[in-house]
Design a protein around this motif. Structure first.
Motif, PDB file in Angstrom:
ATOM      1  N   ALA A  20      -2.291   5.378   3.958  1.00  0.00           N
ATOM      2  CA  ALA A  20      -1.449   4.850   5.036  1.00  0.00           C
ATOM      3  C   ALA A  20      -2.352   4.085   6.002  1.00  0.00           C
ATOM      4  CB  ALA A  20      -0.735   5.978   5.766  1.00  0.00           C
ATOM      5  N   THR A  21      -2.040   2.801   6.210  1.00  0.00           N
ATOM      6  CA  THR A  21      -2.831   1.941   7.083  1.00  0.00           C
ATOM      7  C   THR A  21      -1.944   1.438   8.214  1.00  0.00           C
ATOM      8  OG1 THR A  21      -4.094   1.205   5.162  1.00  0.00           O
ATOM      9  CG2 THR A  21      -4.313  -0.085   7.172  1.00  0.00           C
ATOM     10  N   PHE A  31      -4.316  10.597   1.668  1.00  0.00           N
ATOM     11  CA  PHE A  31      -3.705  11.865   1.299  1.00  0.00           C
ATOM     12  C   PHE A  31      -3.669  11.969  -0.216  1.00  0.00           C
ATOM     13  CE2 PHE A  31      -1.906  10.559   5.314  1.00  0.00           C
ATOM     14  CZ  PHE A  31      -1.863  11.713   6.062  1.00  0.00           C
ATOM     15  N   LEU A  32      -3.800  13.184  -0.746  1.00  0.00           N
ATOM     16  CA  LEU A  32      -3.590  13.399  -2.167  1.00  0.00           C
ATOM     17  C   LEU A  32      -2.098  13.302  -2.454  1.00  0.00           C
ATOM     18  CD1 LEU A  32      -5.919  16.439  -2.900  1.00  0.00           C
ATOM     19  CD2 LEU A  32      -6.224  14.098  -3.693  1.00  0.00           C
ATOM     20  N   ALA A  33      -1.748  12.597  -3.509  1.00  0.00           N
ATOM     21  CA  ALA A  33      -0.340  12.471  -3.868  1.00  0.00           C
ATOM     22  C   ALA A  33       0.255  13.830  -4.205  1.00  0.00           C
ATOM     23  CB  ALA A  33      -0.186  11.512  -5.047  1.00  0.00           C
ATOM     24  N   SER A  34      -0.544  14.728  -4.768  1.00  0.00           N
ATOM     25  CA  SER A  34      -0.039  16.060  -5.113  1.00  0.00           C
ATOM     26  C   SER A  34       0.330  16.863  -3.857  1.00  0.00           C
ATOM     27  CB  SER A  34      -1.062  16.823  -5.948  1.00  0.00           C
ATOM     28  OG  SER A  34      -2.280  16.943  -5.248  1.00  0.00           O
ATOM     29  N   ASP A  35      -0.451  16.725  -2.781  1.00  0.00           N
ATOM     30  CA  ASP A  35      -0.119  17.415  -1.528  1.00  0.00           C
ATOM     31  C   ASP A  35       1.183  16.885  -0.940  1.00  0.00           C
ATOM     32  OD1 ASP A  35      -2.402  18.942  -1.686  1.00  0.00           O
ATOM     33  OD2 ASP A  35      -3.537  17.713  -0.270  1.00  0.00           O
ATOM     34  N   LEU A  36       1.334  15.572  -0.940  1.00  0.00           N
ATOM     35  CA  LEU A  36       2.552  14.972  -0.386  1.00  0.00           C
ATOM     36  C   LEU A  36       3.767  15.283  -1.258  1.00  0.00           C
ATOM     37  CD1 LEU A  36       1.169  11.517   0.764  1.00  0.00           C
ATOM     38  CD2 LEU A  36       1.769  13.461   2.200  1.00  0.00           C
ATOM     39  N   ALA A  37       3.573  15.358  -2.576  1.00  0.00           N
ATOM     40  CA  ALA A  37       4.677  15.692  -3.479  1.00  0.00           C
ATOM     41  C   ALA A  37       5.155  17.118  -3.234  1.00  0.00           C
ATOM     42  CB  ALA A  37       4.249  15.509  -4.925  1.00  0.00           C
ATOM     43  N   GLY A  38       4.232  18.036  -2.973  1.00  0.00           N
ATOM     44  CA  GLY A  38       4.626  19.402  -2.660  1.00  0.00           C
ATOM     45  C   GLY A  38       5.322  19.519  -1.325  1.00  0.00           C
ATOM     46  N   PHE A  39       5.006  18.627  -0.418  1.00  0.00           N
ATOM     47  CA  PHE A  39       5.569  18.658   0.931  1.00  0.00           C
ATOM     48  C   PHE A  39       6.926  17.935   1.009  1.00  0.00           C
ATOM     49  CE2 PHE A  39       5.469  17.749   5.521  1.00  0.00           C
ATOM     50  CZ  PHE A  39       5.105  18.993   5.994  1.00  0.00           C
ATOM     51  N   ARG A  44      10.277  11.501  -4.366  1.00  0.00           N
ATOM     52  CA  ARG A  44      10.260  10.645  -3.168  1.00  0.00           C
ATOM     53  C   ARG A  44       9.375   9.420  -3.378  1.00  0.00           C
ATOM     54  NH1 ARG A  44      10.805  12.150   2.643  1.00  0.00           N
ATOM     55  NH2 ARG A  44      10.889  10.114   3.630  1.00  0.00           N
ATOM     56  N   ASP A  45       9.844   8.271  -2.899  1.00  0.00           N
ATOM     57  CA  ASP A  45       9.062   7.044  -2.944  1.00  0.00           C
ATOM     58  C   ASP A  45       7.986   7.114  -1.864  1.00  0.00           C
ATOM     59  OD1 ASP A  45       8.052   4.486  -3.122  1.00  0.00           O
ATOM     60  OD2 ASP A  45       9.949   3.472  -2.716  1.00  0.00           O
ATOM     61  N   PRO A  46       6.712   6.942  -2.212  1.00  0.00           N
ATOM     62  CA  PRO A  46       5.659   7.075  -1.199  1.00  0.00           C
ATOM     63  C   PRO A  46       5.733   6.026  -0.097  1.00  0.00           C
ATOM     64  CG  PRO A  46       4.731   6.439  -3.324  1.00  0.00           C
ATOM     65  CD  PRO A  46       6.172   6.702  -3.537  1.00  0.00           C
ATOM     66  N   ARG A  47       6.352   4.903  -0.362  1.00  0.00           N
ATOM     67  CA  ARG A  47       6.439   3.840   0.653  1.00  0.00           C
ATOM     68  C   ARG A  47       7.461   4.144   1.738  1.00  0.00           C
ATOM     69  NH1 ARG A  47       5.612   2.509  -4.255  1.00  0.00           N
ATOM     70  NH2 ARG A  47       3.811   1.306  -4.829  1.00  0.00           N
ATOM     71  N   THR A  48       8.238   5.219   1.567  1.00  0.00           N
ATOM     72  CA  THR A  48       9.242   5.589   2.570  1.00  0.00           C
ATOM     73  C   THR A  48       8.821   6.790   3.405  1.00  0.00           C
ATOM     74  OG1 THR A  48      10.418   7.064   1.060  1.00  0.00           O
ATOM     75  CG2 THR A  48      11.094   4.737   1.076  1.00  0.00           C
ATOM     76  N   ARG A  59       4.656   3.970  14.355  1.00  0.00           N
ATOM     77  CA  ARG A  59       5.128   4.335  13.026  1.00  0.00           C
ATOM     78  C   ARG A  59       5.094   3.166  12.052  1.00  0.00           C
ATOM     79  NH1 ARG A  59       7.789   9.133  12.165  1.00  0.00           N
ATOM     80  NH2 ARG A  59       8.143  10.361  14.030  1.00  0.00           N
ATOM     81  N   ASP A  60       4.480   2.084  12.404  1.00  0.00           N
ATOM     82  CA  ASP A  60       4.433   0.890  11.565  1.00  0.00           C
ATOM     83  C   ASP A  60       3.208   0.958  10.658  1.00  0.00           C
ATOM     84  OD1 ASP A  60       5.096  -1.553  10.531  1.00  0.00           O
ATOM     85  OD2 ASP A  60       4.146  -2.680  12.145  1.00  0.00           O
ATOM     86  N   CYS A  61       3.345   1.634   9.510  1.00  0.00           N
ATOM     87  CA  CYS A  61       2.220   1.821   8.593  1.00  0.00           C
ATOM     88  C   CYS A  61       2.516   1.196   7.237  1.00  0.00           C
ATOM     89  CB  CYS A  61       1.933   3.311   8.402  1.00  0.00           C
ATOM     90  SG  CYS A  61       1.305   4.117   9.868  1.00  0.00           S
ATOM     91  N   ARG A  62       1.492   0.608   6.645  1.00  0.00           N
ATOM     92  CA  ARG A  62       1.557   0.068   5.288  1.00  0.00           C
ATOM     93  C   ARG A  62       1.069   1.170   4.357  1.00  0.00           C
ATOM     94  NH1 ARG A  62      -1.522  -4.039   6.110  1.00  0.00           N
ATOM     95  NH2 ARG A  62      -3.443  -2.973   5.576  1.00  0.00           N
ATOM     96  N   VAL A  63       1.844   1.478   3.328  1.00  0.00           N
ATOM     97  CA  VAL A  63       1.507   2.559   2.413  1.00  0.00           C
ATOM     98  C   VAL A  63       1.160   1.960   1.051  1.00  0.00           C
ATOM     99  CG1 VAL A  63       2.337   4.659   1.290  1.00  0.00           C
ATOM    100  CG2 VAL A  63       3.022   4.147   3.636  1.00  0.00           C
ATOM    101  N   THR A  64      -0.026   2.316   0.542  1.00  0.00           N
ATOM    102  CA  THR A  64      -0.455   1.860  -0.778  1.00  0.00           C
ATOM    103  C   THR A  64      -0.949   3.061  -1.580  1.00  0.00           C
ATOM    104  OG1 THR A  64      -2.659   1.376   0.089  1.00  0.00           O
ATOM    105  CG2 THR A  64      -1.107  -0.451  -0.008  1.00  0.00           C
TER     106      THR A  64
END
Length: 86
Positions: A20-21, A31-39, A44-48, A59-64
């Motif tokens: 997140a930038t 962030f680890l994708a596995s941590d965010l997936a558990g949360f 869920r789409d990571p860009r949302t 809250r204006d972040c670019r997610v890659t």
């Protein structure tokens, strides 16, 4: 054929990082994708995801998504998601 990684579950299977930038101050958090997936859930789409910049409080972040940096990189700081009471 390349597969589009559009969910946290797919990013977890590929052992990816979610970056997140902030578009205002360019601060990055990884962030680890596995941590965010558990949360947030594997579908869920990571860009949302609702990221907020710690520096400028926007809250204006670019997610890659990126692969884990395996070769000759300095220490990579990986943040863990937590639920904050508010």
């Amino acid at each position: 054929m390349a597969v589009s990684i559009d969910t946290l579950g797919k990013a977890t299977r590929h052992n990816m990082l979610v970056v997140a930038t902030c578009r205002h101050c360019e601060r990055q958090a990884r962030f680890l994708a596995s941590d965010l997936a558990g949360f947030y859930g594997h579908g869920r789409d990571p860009r949302t995801l609702p990221f907020r910049c710690k520096t400028c409080d926007r809250r204006d972040c670019r997610v890659t998504l990126m692969d884990w940096p395996f070769d000759r990189t300095p220490e990579t700081i990986v943040w863990r998601p937590v639920k904050v009471r508010g």
